[in-house]
Design an enzyme around this catalytic site. Structure first.
Site, PDB file in Angstrom:
ATOM      1  CG  HIS A 193      12.994 -11.589  -7.139  1.00 50.72           C
ATOM      2  ND1 HIS A 193      12.634 -11.036  -6.886  1.00 50.72           N
ATOM      3  CD2 HIS A 193      12.437 -12.797  -8.015  1.00 50.72           C
ATOM      4  CE1 HIS A 193      12.011 -11.897  -5.537  1.00 50.72           C
ATOM      5  NE2 HIS A 193      12.098 -12.727  -6.263  1.00 50.72           N
TER       6      HIS A 193
HETATM    7  C1  UD1 Z   1      12.088 -17.739  -7.800  1.00 50.00           C
HETATM    8  C2  UD1 Z   1      11.145 -17.916  -6.935  1.00 50.00           C
HETATM    9  C3  UD1 Z   1      10.654 -16.609  -6.590  1.00 50.00           C
HETATM   10  C4  UD1 Z   1      11.818 -16.909  -5.474  1.00 50.00           C
HETATM   11  C5  UD1 Z   1      13.177 -15.680  -6.141  1.00 50.00           C
HETATM   12  C6  UD1 Z   1      14.286 -15.170  -5.381  1.00 50.00           C
HETATM   13  C7  UD1 Z   1      10.090 -20.051  -7.726  1.00 50.00           C
HETATM   14  C8  UD1 Z   1       7.841 -19.265  -8.297  1.00 50.00           C
HETATM   15  N1  UD1 Z   1      10.603 -18.315  -7.736  1.00 50.00           N
HETATM   16  O1  UD1 Z   1      12.186 -16.182  -8.764  1.00 50.00           O
HETATM   17  O2  UD1 Z   1       9.391 -16.606  -5.351  1.00 50.00           O
HETATM   18  O3  UD1 Z   1      11.956 -14.934  -4.560  1.00 50.00           O
HETATM   19  O4  UD1 Z   1      13.814 -17.389  -6.961  1.00 50.00           O
HETATM   20  O5  UD1 Z   1      15.644 -14.960  -6.587  1.00 50.00           O
HETATM   21  O6  UD1 Z   1       9.871 -20.878  -7.131  1.00 50.00           O
HETATM   22  N2  UD1 Z   1      18.819 -18.137 -12.549  1.00 50.00           N
HETATM   23  C9  UD1 Z   1      20.394 -18.052 -13.094  1.00 50.00           C
HETATM   24  N3  UD1 Z   1      21.166 -18.781 -11.293  1.00 50.00           N
HETATM   25  C10 UD1 Z   1      20.091 -18.976 -10.859  1.00 50.00           C
HETATM   26  C11 UD1 Z   1      19.200 -18.847 -10.881  1.00 50.00           C
HETATM   27  C12 UD1 Z   1      18.557 -18.815 -11.712  1.00 50.00           C
HETATM   28  O7  UD1 Z   1      20.826 -17.488 -13.997  1.00 50.00           O
HETATM   29  O8  UD1 Z   1      20.941 -19.421  -9.803  1.00 50.00           O
HETATM   30  C13 UD1 Z   1      17.737 -17.512 -14.201  1.00 50.00           C
HETATM   31  C14 UD1 Z   1      17.742 -18.048 -14.743  1.00 50.00           C
HETATM   32  O9  UD1 Z   1      18.477 -17.290 -16.233  1.00 50.00           O
HETATM   33  C15 UD1 Z   1      16.984 -18.513 -15.038  1.00 50.00           C
HETATM   34  C16 UD1 Z   1      16.353 -16.996 -14.370  1.00 50.00           C
HETATM   35  O10 UD1 Z   1      17.107 -16.482 -13.188  1.00 50.00           O
HETATM   36  O11 UD1 Z   1      15.435 -18.738 -16.058  1.00 50.00           O
HETATM   37  C17 UD1 Z   1      14.822 -17.189 -12.679  1.00 50.00           C
HETATM   38  O12 UD1 Z   1      15.320 -18.500 -11.520  1.00 50.00           O
HETATM   39  P1  UD1 Z   1      13.680 -18.938 -11.665  1.00 50.00           P
HETATM   40  O13 UD1 Z   1      14.332 -19.815 -10.347  1.00 50.00           O
HETATM   41  O14 UD1 Z   1      13.185 -19.377 -12.594  1.00 50.00           O
HETATM   42  O15 UD1 Z   1      13.429 -18.177 -11.080  1.00 50.00           O
HETATM   43  P2  UD1 Z   1      13.191 -17.151  -9.307  1.00 50.00           P
HETATM   44  O16 UD1 Z   1      13.134 -15.154 -10.869  1.00 50.00           O
HETATM   45  O17 UD1 Z   1      14.737 -16.744  -8.868  1.00 50.00           O
END
Ligand code: UD1
Length: 367
Positions: free
Chosen positions: A207
């Site tokens: 991820h």
């Molecule tokens: C975040 C953390 C990362 C951690 C990871 C675990 C930061 C900078 N990154 O990254 O360190 O390892 O979480 O998962 O804080 N989304 C969903 N549902 C959710 C949450 C996210 O669909 O409940 C999707 C959205 O499209 C979003 C993308 O996942 O844009 C990324 O989510 P985001 O919280 O921005 O970062 P992670 O890649 O999850």
């Protein structure tokens, strides 16, 4: 008067670190912990399911920030967290890990002159292209009390000039959760649901933005995994970010790589415990595989968790086809054995509580 600790929960990897600590504080008559959820992760599969599996108390409030760019998400968390801190006036804001919620809430707490406690302090990848490295450095710079999972963290903080009396090696809360919930994990039917036999598959998680956001990188990793999957079927519980990128870039997935929805904590622990190898770019999974003695190939060029390599079962495999396949062959010929790093023993939450008790008993000075 109880010491009121506002514990910040934001994203999936925070929850298994907070759960044992909140429970230990809650059992102690001196403390009153309560959770504020930023809503950085919001899907049931990424958040609610973990609160249930880990038996965590419901958050006192949820800031519902959702997703956004690095700046948008961080800013939104800060804007919504400030009034909560002003209203609650806790004795300390406690943050865990290295996600955007960790840094944003640490900054807000410190600027309101509330003590900030960082659990999992001091880890450094020395790679400032990772958003998490910026979060780690900034959070540690404003934290009053720095609780550390492995000895490298103490060395890094000393090198940055943090006063040694603010730094405590307490061990790894994630391993407290792992040990506490292994019996429940054994009850999981995930192997029969997926039609798997113990040790007859590999488990993959992917991820990191650096691996999945650029189509060329993601395509090369998936092509490499396809070669491995011809030797060992692979299971990939897919993060929403990665699922979105595979779709956007129309990357095809080899039939021996089975994609599943994100799994709950018990299912994932059991799948990991029974795998013959794990390939991952996660931080926490490097630690969990070391605790379980499962070989791990980390699909990154660096790690902020060197104990997993120096002592544990982890191998840095890089992110290019040649280096990953090299590491894979090395693993086949000579599976790495490891030992458990100091204090990854299920006792980290008890050690955190004792450090906090001593800190507040001596007046809880700020840096
Ligand atoms: C975040 C953390 C990362 C951690 C990871 C675990 C930061 C900078 N990154 O990254 O360190 O390892 O979480 O998962 O804080 N989304 C969903 N549902 C959710 C949450 C996210 O669909 O409940 C999707 C959205 O499209 C979003 C993308 O996942 O844009 C990324 O989510 P985001 O919280 O921005 O970062 P992670 O890649 O999850």
């Amino acid at each position: 008067m109880k010491i009121r600790i506002l514990c910040v929960a934001g994203a999936r990897p925070n929850f298994m670190k907070l759960a044992p600590l909140v429970a230990a504080l809650d059992r102690d008559p001196d403390f009153l912990p309560f959770i504020v959820h930023t809503g950085q992760h919001y899907d049931d599969q990424m958040s609610g399911q973990f609160f249930r599996d880990l038996g965590m108390p419901a958050p006192k409030c949820n800031l519902n920030v959702g997703s956004g760019s690095q700046a948008q998400q961080t800013a939104e968390i800060m804007k919504r967290f400030e009034p909560v801190v002003l209203e609650e006036r806790p004795d300390a804001v406690l943050v865990v890990g290295d996600v955007n919620s960790t840094m944003a809430c640490a900054l807000v707490g410190k600027k309101l002159q509330i003590r900030v406690i960082h659990v999992e302090a001091g880890l450094r990848s020395f790679d400032r292209e990772m958003p998490e490295e910026i979060n780690r450095v900034v959070t540690d710079a404003v934290s009053d009390l720095l609780l550390v999972t492995e000895e490298s963290g103490c060395r890094n903080l000393m090198a940055e000039g943090v006063p040694p009396d603010r730094v405590f090696l307490v061990g790894n809360l994630m391993i407290d959760s792992l040990r506490a919930h292994m019996n429940s994990a054994k009850e999981s039917d995930v192997l029969s649901r997926l039609g798997l036999k113990s040790r007859a598959y590999g488990l993959v998680t992917l991820h990191r933005p650096s691996n999945v956001d650029q189509p060329g990188h993601l395509a090369e990793i998936m092509e490499t995994l396809a070669i491995i999957a011809d030797e060992l079927p692979l299971y990939l519980p897919i993060h929403p970010r990665t699922r979105a990128r595979l779709g956007e870039h129309k990357i095809t997935v080899h039939p021996h790589i089975v994609l599943t929805e994100p799994l709950g904590y018990f299912d994932f622990l059991w799948l990991m415990s029974n795998s013959s190898a794990v390939l991952t770019d996660s931080g926490g999974i490097q630690e969990e595989t070391t605790a379980l003695g499962i070989p791990c190939l980390t699909l990154r060029d660096n790690t902020e968790r060197p104990a997993t390599i120096e002592e544990g079962t982890n191998i840095l495999a890089g992110t290019r086809k040649a280096s990953i396949l090299d590491a894979w062959r090395q693993l086949q010929q000579n599976p790495k054995r490891g030992r458990i790093p100091k204090y990854w023993d299920g006792g980290a939450s008890a050690r955190c509580v004792e450090v906090l008790r001593t800190y507040f008993a001596s007046g809880g000075a700020a840096r």
